[in-house]
Design a protein around this motif. Structure first.
Motif, PDB file in Angstrom:
ATOM      1  N   ASP A  12      -5.677   8.656  -4.300  1.00  0.00           N
ATOM      2  CA  ASP A  12      -5.921   7.384  -4.556  1.00  0.00           C
ATOM      3  C   ASP A  12      -7.031   7.089  -5.372  1.00  0.00           C
ATOM      4  OD1 ASP A  12      -8.094   8.173  -3.043  1.00  0.00           O
ATOM      5  OD2 ASP A  12      -8.017   6.757  -1.415  1.00  0.00           O
ATOM      6  N   THR A  13      -7.287   8.022  -6.242  1.00  0.00           N
ATOM      7  CA  THR A  13      -8.500   7.652  -7.199  1.00  0.00           C
ATOM      8  C   THR A  13      -7.813   7.942  -8.824  1.00  0.00           C
ATOM      9  OG1 THR A  13      -9.169  10.260  -7.595  1.00  0.00           O
ATOM     10  CG2 THR A  13     -10.050   8.818  -5.988  1.00  0.00           C
TER      11      THR A  13
ATOM     12  N   ARG B   5      -5.075  11.045  -9.789  1.00  0.00           N
ATOM     13  CA  ARG B   5      -3.854  10.944  -9.415  1.00  0.00           C
ATOM     14  C   ARG B   5      -2.948  11.016 -10.662  1.00  0.00           C
ATOM     15  NH1 ARG B   5      -3.094   5.062  -6.953  1.00  0.00           N
ATOM     16  NH2 ARG B   5      -2.143   6.422  -5.206  1.00  0.00           N
TER      17      ARG B   5
ATOM     18  N   GLU C  67      -2.932   0.104  -7.882  1.00  0.00           N
ATOM     19  CA  GLU C  67      -3.902   0.523  -7.259  1.00  0.00           C
ATOM     20  C   GLU C  67      -5.104   0.824  -8.046  1.00  0.00           C
ATOM     21  OE1 GLU C  67      -2.158   1.656  -2.656  1.00  0.00           O
ATOM     22  OE2 GLU C  67      -2.718   2.995  -4.210  1.00  0.00           O
TER      23      GLU C  67
ATOM     24  N   THR D 239       0.789  -1.134   0.053  1.00  0.00           N
ATOM     25  CA  THR D 239       0.106  -0.107   0.061  1.00  0.00           C
ATOM     26  C   THR D 239       0.867   1.091  -0.108  1.00  0.00           C
ATOM     27  OG1 THR D 239      -0.229   0.260   2.247  1.00  0.00           O
ATOM     28  CG2 THR D 239      -1.836  -1.166   1.416  1.00  0.00           C
ATOM     29  N   MET D 240       0.300   2.349  -0.616  1.00  0.00           N
ATOM     30  CA  MET D 240       0.790   3.654  -0.332  1.00  0.00           C
ATOM     31  C   MET D 240       1.342   3.976   1.077  1.00  0.00           C
ATOM     32  SD  MET D 240       2.203   5.184  -3.132  1.00  0.00           S
ATOM     33  CE  MET D 240       0.898   5.099  -4.538  1.00  0.00           C
ATOM     34  N   ARG D 241       0.561   3.697   1.982  1.00  0.00           N
ATOM     35  CA  ARG D 241       0.782   3.806   3.430  1.00  0.00           C
ATOM     36  C   ARG D 241       2.106   3.162   3.719  1.00  0.00           C
ATOM     37  NH1 ARG D 241      -3.437   2.332   5.216  1.00  0.00           N
ATOM     38  NH2 ARG D 241      -4.557   3.903   5.487  1.00  0.00           N
TER      39      ARG D 241
ATOM     40  N   GLY E 248       0.896   2.545  -7.222  1.00  0.00           N
ATOM     41  CA  GLY E 248       0.039   3.671  -7.832  1.00  0.00           C
ATOM     42  C   GLY E 248      -0.787   3.133  -8.970  1.00  0.00           C
TER      43      GLY E 248
ATOM     44  N   ALA F 289       1.281  10.154  -5.376  1.00  0.00           N
ATOM     45  CA  ALA F 289       1.158   9.088  -4.201  1.00  0.00           C
ATOM     46  C   ALA F 289       0.226   9.485  -3.249  1.00  0.00           C
ATOM     47  CB  ALA F 289       2.589   9.317  -3.505  1.00  0.00           C
TER      48      ALA F 289
END
Length: 631
Positions: free
Chosen positions: A466-467, A470, A334, A295-297, A331, A463
């Protein structure tokens, strides 16, 4: 800081989640600006201002590389002996004889010549003073006399044991392999890149395979991911493990192997390997916690940890390249894409090849700007190079490389190393082939610093959202950079520590003064991908100096003060290493010893519209703790 504290306290009192988030984000921004000076205060060092000679006692902190010719080490606790001058340096980087063999913790006594760390050789180029300062290295030097180990740190623990293990593995590799395969195997297994030649590096870079010899996410994913897969498969095949948490046990095994590989690759001193290990630790930690792994987290957590430990790393190409690749891959994957799994053997192989090509394309596109800015290189056929070479890396080189290390205690490593070398040779064959195909397609882009900033902002946009929105950041940055992000090539380059003065000569640069082959001219040639020729075709020289006359401008290089009366004001540029008279400076542009001492290397471009030179010094400010001030 007080305002941020008031904002956070107010948000907490009124129970405003938005206000609290804003306070946290602003605090993080403020802390980011504070990290670099804090790190400098804790780990920085006074910089050596002028050369020092003498015999010193020192402690060996790190072995950068070692072979049969020399050792490159980092030392601390420099104590002057005999008539040597006392130095306030925290650490120094030394080039020492190959014998006696040193290990971390040893105390040595050696006669040294220590020199100041050189500044950047081009505006915006690699700044050795900046990076050395934040690494605590205030000088570099070499031995001028006998090297003696006066105390060993035998049995001192992990650092020495890991160094001895790395040295043993490197020697076994050297004894079994030859040619270019031995240095590449050493780089991929123990992280020692010192033996890789410039020719090999250029070929791999042209084929888009420069990342292969730097231990990073690819190598750690193959090794740790392979162990994770094998342990999971082995436990799943046993009937008495049905109730065991097989996935978590496999994750713990993969995590252990990742940290072991990090130690073997040089530990935290190998920054790309450390970053990749941290990312893998977060991935396996997510598996242990039952959360989504990629995940980007997790990318953000890894970046925060690394920036806290070494804030100067954000200015290094390896940091930007690795995180750009990871952010781009996560990215893109996702985003909602129609995914179809291949059926049958042919379908699965096709799906794997397409996934490899797609992954290489994404990573190459995400890192293209950063590679072009830092290395002035593009690999137009990099996707093809990776598609052809990665099977050898994934299925031959890394598996048999790991197996060889495991078999070394039994002295059975030779067959595995031979297969590793065979895989490296095939990879080099592919690199040579793809580099040849790329020869007429490659370019030498020169990007302006703000183009890099635009790329970083686009990457941050990509980053944080999240849609599908981006992709708007990179989509807006690409035409902006393509149209306005390139900087012109120089018409004149003037070295600060040598006599080199290079002036445009046709499509390249030629020297009016100085000798080709010096450090500055070599860097200039590599940066602009053109050799710096020895003699300019349009120069006229005598005992007082030289003059170059081009259709747009003329340049005078003064070697004797007697030339000032004739040359001052007669040319668009006058270059001199001796102090010019004050009236001469009022007659035109003069680059003299004062400008060279304070600004370092001078970059000049002829501005046709303004009818004058645009001048950019390599050093903009002297009020930085890592700068060596003029004497």
């Amino acid at each position: 800081m007080a305002l941020l504290a008031v904002l956070g306290f107010t948000a907490a009192i009124v129970c405003s989640l938005t206000g609290l988030r804003l306070a946290v984000q602003l605090s993080a921004l403020w802390l980011g600006f504070c990290l670099l000076p804090i790190h400098g205060a804790l780990f920085g060092t006074p910089m050596l201002a002028f050369p020092a000679y003498g015999t010193y006692e020192a402690r060996v902190d790190e072995i950068i590389s070692a072979d049969s010719q020399a050792q490159r080490v980092v030392v601390s606790q420099l104590l002057p002996l005999e008539d040597a001058r006392e130095l306030r340096l925290r650490r120094a980087r030394l080039f020492l004889p190959a014998e006696p063999v040193l290990s971390p913790g040893d105390r040595i006594q050696v006669a040294l010549r220590l020199a100041p760390i050189p500044g950047p050789v081009l505006p915006g180029g690699y700044d050795g003073q900046f990076h050395s300062y934040f690494s605590g290295i205030g000088a570099y030097g070499s031995a001028t006399g006998h090297l003696e180990v006066i105390a060993t740190n035998a049995g001192s623990g992990v650092a020495r044991a890991v160094h001895d293990l790395r040295t043993t593995i490197a020697r076994r590799i050297e004894n079994t392999l030859d040619g270019s395969s031995a240095p590449i195997a050493k780089a991929m297994i123990v992280g020692d890149q010192s033996g890789i030649t410039d020719e090999t590096r250029d070929v791999l870079a042209a084929a888009g395979l420069a990342h292969i010899y730097s231990i990073s996410g690819l190598h750690l994913s193959i090794v740790a991911g392979g162990i994770y897969w094998l342990v999971r498969l082995l436990l799943a095949s046993m009937p008495f493990t049905l109730t065991w948490p097989i996935k978590k046990i496999a994750a713990m095994a993969g995590l252990f192997v990742a940290f072991a590989y990090l130690l073997l690759a040089g530990g935290v001193n190998n920054v790309p390997a450390f970053r990749s290990t941290l990312m893998l630790a977060l991935v396996f930690g997510a598996v242990l916690a039952g959360r989504q792994a990629l995940t980007m987290r997790n990318v953000a957590i890894a970046a925060i940890v690394i920036i806290l430990l070494d804030p100067a790393s954000i200015f290094r190409p390896s940091f930007q390249l690795s995180f750009a690749a990871v952010v781009g891959l996560i990215g893109v994957y996702e985003l909602p894409w129609p995914r179809r799994a291949g059926t049958g053997s042919v379908g699965r192989i096709t799906s794997t090849l397409l996934a490899t090509a797609w992954t290489s394309f994404i990573a190459g596109g995400a890192t293209l700007l950063f590679s072009a800015y830092h290395f002035q290189q593009t690999a137009p056929l990099g996707v093809l190079g990776n598609l052809l070479a990665l099977p050898f890396v994934s299925l031959v080189i890394m598996p048999f490389g790991v197996l060889s290390v495991l078999l070394m205690p039994l002295a059975l490593d030779a067959p595995a190393l031979v297969l590793t070398g065979w895989g490296i040779d095939r990879m080099m064959d592919i690199a040579v082939l793809v580099a040849g195909w790329s020869r007429d397609l490659s370019s030498n882009p020169l990007l302006a610093p703000w183009a890099l900033l635009a790329g970083l902002l686009a990457l941050a946009w990509f980053a944080l959202l999240d849609t599908r929105w981006r992709v708007l950041g990179p989509a807006a940055a690409i035409p902006f950079i393509v149209l306005l992000g390139f900087e012109p090539r120089p018409d004149v380059l003037i070295a600060d520590t040598t006599q080199a003065v290079a002036v445009r000569d046709g499509d390249g640069l030629s020297l009016v003064s100085g000798r080709a082959g010096s450090f500055a001219t070599e860097v200039w040639g590599q940066h602009y991908q053109t050799p710096i020729e020895q003699d300019h075709r349009s120069e006229r020289c005598d005992s007082l100096g030289c003059i170059v006359s081009l259709p747009e401008f003329s340049v005078a290089v003064v070697r004797n003060a007697a030339a000032f009366a004739e040359d001052c004001g007669a040319h668009e540029l006058l270059v001199t290493r001796i102090d010019p008279p004050q009236w001469c400076r009022s007659e035109g542009l003069v680059i003299g010893p004062d400008e060279l001492e304070r600004g370092g290397v001078q970059w000049l471009h002829w501005n046709q519209d303004a009818g004058r030179f645009d001048v950019r010094p390599a050093i903009d400010h002297l009020n930085r703790p890592w700068r060596v001030l003029p004497r």
